[in-house]
Design an enzyme around this catalytic site. Structure first.
Site, PDB file in Angstrom:
ATOM      1  N   ARG A  64       0.850  -1.196   0.000  1.00 26.40           N
ATOM      2  CA  ARG A  64       0.000   0.000   0.000  1.00 26.40           C
ATOM      3  C   ARG A  64       0.885   1.245   0.000  1.00 26.40           C
ATOM      4  O   ARG A  64       2.104   1.145   0.082  1.00 26.40           O
ATOM      5  CB  ARG A  64      -0.917   0.012   1.235  1.00 26.40           C
ATOM      6  CG  ARG A  64      -0.202  -0.400   2.516  1.00 26.40           C
ATOM      7  CD  ARG A  64      -0.847   0.123   3.756  1.00 26.40           C
ATOM      8  NE  ARG A  64      -0.783   1.576   3.851  1.00 26.40           N
ATOM      9  CZ  ARG A  64       0.305   2.251   4.209  1.00 26.40           C
ATOM     10  NH1 ARG A  64       1.440   1.612   4.491  1.00 26.40           N
ATOM     11  NH2 ARG A  64       0.290   3.565   4.275  1.00 26.40           N
ATOM     12  N   ALA A  66       0.866   5.328  -1.896  1.00 24.23           N
ATOM     13  CA  ALA A  66       0.844   5.772  -3.288  1.00 24.23           C
ATOM     14  C   ALA A  66       2.135   5.488  -4.069  1.00 24.23           C
ATOM     15  O   ALA A  66       2.094   4.838  -5.115  1.00 24.23           O
ATOM     16  CB  ALA A  66       0.486   7.254  -3.350  1.00 24.23           C
ATOM     17  N   ARG A  98      -6.956  -0.349  -7.116  1.00 25.56           N
ATOM     18  CA  ARG A  98      -7.291   0.718  -6.157  1.00 25.56           C
ATOM     19  C   ARG A  98      -7.437   2.009  -6.958  1.00 25.56           C
ATOM     20  O   ARG A  98      -6.431   2.642  -7.292  1.00 25.56           O
ATOM     21  CB  ARG A  98      -6.232   0.852  -5.061  1.00 25.56           C
ATOM     22  CG  ARG A  98      -6.099  -0.376  -4.182  1.00 25.56           C
ATOM     23  CD  ARG A  98      -5.474  -0.069  -2.846  1.00 25.56           C
ATOM     24  NE  ARG A  98      -6.369   0.721  -2.003  1.00 25.56           N
ATOM     25  CZ  ARG A  98      -5.976   1.309  -0.859  1.00 25.56           C
ATOM     26  NH1 ARG A  98      -4.726   1.193  -0.456  1.00 25.56           N
ATOM     27  NH2 ARG A  98      -6.840   2.001  -0.149  1.00 25.56           N
ATOM     28  N   GLN A 212      -3.301   2.127  10.317  1.00 23.45           N
ATOM     29  CA  GLN A 212      -1.984   2.220   9.682  1.00 23.45           C
ATOM     30  C   GLN A 212      -1.024   3.075  10.493  1.00 23.45           C
ATOM     31  O   GLN A 212       0.191   2.857  10.463  1.00 23.45           O
ATOM     32  CB  GLN A 212      -2.114   2.787   8.260  1.00 23.45           C
ATOM     33  CG  GLN A 212      -2.821   1.874   7.280  1.00 23.45           C
ATOM     34  CD  GLN A 212      -4.283   2.245   7.136  1.00 23.45           C
ATOM     35  OE1 GLN A 212      -4.906   2.713   8.086  1.00 23.45           O
ATOM     36  NE2 GLN A 212      -4.847   2.046   5.958  1.00 23.45           N
ATOM     37  N   ASP A 253      -2.639  10.430  -2.058  1.00 17.29           N
ATOM     38  CA  ASP A 253      -2.849   9.372  -3.039  1.00 17.29           C
ATOM     39  C   ASP A 253      -3.183   9.933  -4.413  1.00 17.29           C
ATOM     40  O   ASP A 253      -3.012   9.261  -5.419  1.00 17.29           O
ATOM     41  CB  ASP A 253      -3.958   8.442  -2.569  1.00 17.29           C
ATOM     42  CG  ASP A 253      -3.504   7.562  -1.419  1.00 17.29           C
ATOM     43  OD1 ASP A 253      -3.035   6.441  -1.686  1.00 17.29           O
ATOM     44  OD2 ASP A 253      -3.578   8.011  -0.263  1.00 17.29           O
ATOM     45  N   ASN A 263      -6.366  11.887   0.295  1.00 12.05           N
ATOM     46  CA  ASN A 263      -5.474  11.128   1.174  1.00 12.05           C
ATOM     47  C   ASN A 263      -6.328  10.272   2.100  1.00 12.05           C
ATOM     48  O   ASN A 263      -7.557  10.332   2.077  1.00 12.05           O
ATOM     49  CB  ASN A 263      -4.573  12.073   1.976  1.00 12.05           C
ATOM     50  CG  ASN A 263      -3.440  11.335   2.661  1.00 12.05           C
ATOM     51  OD1 ASN A 263      -2.682  10.599   2.022  1.00 12.05           O
ATOM     52  ND2 ASN A 263      -3.305  11.496   3.966  1.00 12.05           N
TER      53      ASN A 263
END
Length: 382
Positions: A64, A66, A98, A212, A253, A263
């Protein structure tokens, strides 16, 4: 206040295991990923032998962030090419894994274009696969270099906005080496401040619902010897009110042509809090995250995640009684519907600055972003 204090001694990388790497064992090339869903409990690697396995790893958030998604997408195309699978089919599946993270599609397209160009020039299948792999490796190197330059520009900006050091920085989600070919985006700036003695405290939002921040950013901060404190997302307001935040540093992102920033969900409320409390709100992202083809925030497709991420709580590698290993513990009544967007969008007027490897954009305008992108393209062409 219970927190983690900095230790003395040499800094270590947040993990000795790279987040992504290409390997060529006797049985054939593979893409090896550090499974981020298992952190911080254990460091376990996933081995992808085809694009479909990588798509699943992307959707499950085993890989994960970006910039790293862009690198993974490029390697995924190369993996399909080297192993003789349909490259266009693999590219399509990877790019759609994604939808909000523009870097993923950029990385996929870069390797796919290299593959197509090699074939168009008369190359055979092996030469085209080699071209795709070379493009992925080049993107990986470029991202590592961009990470270092973003850290330099970001630290200079912090020093300009907050002279005297002693920075108390709030961050959201995870933006370190786990999401990058280098040391990350926003986290890399905080790490540079730490290494130069300018970081007083890194405030780490836990980042619900998948944590996260708690699982990954705290893990990276601890292993880097940084002074950090973890907080629940809804405690950020009281932290601002107490005057304990000097700056907010987040990643992105997708950044649209008008400077809107997509984001991890929870970023937009921080921007509103920062504006009210007169605290700089700084976005750190490579130029590959800027999407000039998307006009504004309203045009961004925001990924909706499964509801069970909200209605259940999952502890990494800690099986609960009555649940399958890795399953969740219900915290809401059976049948509860959940609203679970993966991202939110912060308008440009709430963003103090966007830090890229090509420099700092402040104030954030469409013209300034376009110039940064043009500068990057000129550098690449040169």
């Amino acid at each position: 206040m219970a927190d983690q204090y900095a230790h003395s001694g040499d800094d270590k990388r947040p993990t000795e295991i790279p987040a992504i790497r290409w390997e060529e064992p006797p049985e054939g090339p593979v893409l090896v990923l550090l499974d981020q869903t298992r952190l911080p409990a254990e460091e376990v690697e996933l081995v992808c032998t085809d694009a479909s396995a990588l798509v699943e790893a992307i959707r499950s958030l085993a890989v994960r962030g970006a910039p790293l998604l862009g690198i993974a997408g490029a390697y995924g195309v190369a993996l399909a090419a080297v192993r003789g699978f349909d490259v266009d089919e693999a590219a399509s599946a990877l790019a759609g894994a994604r939808p909000t993270a523009v870097n993923l599609a950029v990385g996929v397209r870069r390797a796919q274009s290299a593959h197509e160009t090699a074939l168009a020039k008369g190359g055979d299948v092996r030469q085209a696969a080699a071209a795709a792999l070379a493009a992925a490796r080049q993107l990986h190197r470029e991202d590592a270099e961009a990470s270092g330059r973003m850290a330099e520009h970001g630290l200079a900006l912090l020093d300009e906005l907050l002279p005297g050091g002693g920075h108390r920085v709030l961050t959201h989600c995870n933006t370190g080496s786990l999401v990058s070919g280098g040391e990350g985006t926003a986290f890399a700036v905080a790490l540079a401040a730490h290494r130069t003695g300018r970081l007083r405290r890194l405030w780490v939002d836990e980042t619900r619902p998948l944590l996260q921040g708690a699982r990954l950013t705290a893990y990276e901060a601890a292993r880097s010897g940084m002074a950090y404190t973890l907080l629940t997302d809804n405690a950020a307001g009281s932290l601002f009110a107490a005057g304990e935040v000097d700056a907010v540093l987040i990643g992105a992102d997708r950044i649209t042509a008008d400077g809107s920033v997509a984001n991890k969900v929870g970023s937009y409320p921080l921007a509103v809090l920062a504006r009210y409390h007169h605290v700089p709100f700084i976005v750190v992202a490579p130029v590959t995250t800027v999407d000039l083809d998307t006009a504004d925030g309203a045009s961004i497709e925001v990924e909706q995640r499964p509801g069970h991420e909200v209605t259940e709580v999952t502890a990494p590698q800690v099986p609960a009684v009555g649940t399958e290993a890795g399953g969740g513990i219900p915290v809401a009544p059976l049948g509860t519907q959940a609203y679970n967007p993966a991202f939110d969008v912060t308008p440009a007027e709430l963003v103090t600055a966007i830090v890229t490897e090509e420099g700092v954009v402040s104030p954030v305008t469409a013209e300034a972003l376009a110039e940064v992108c043009a500068r990057s393209h000129r550098g690449t062409a040169g």
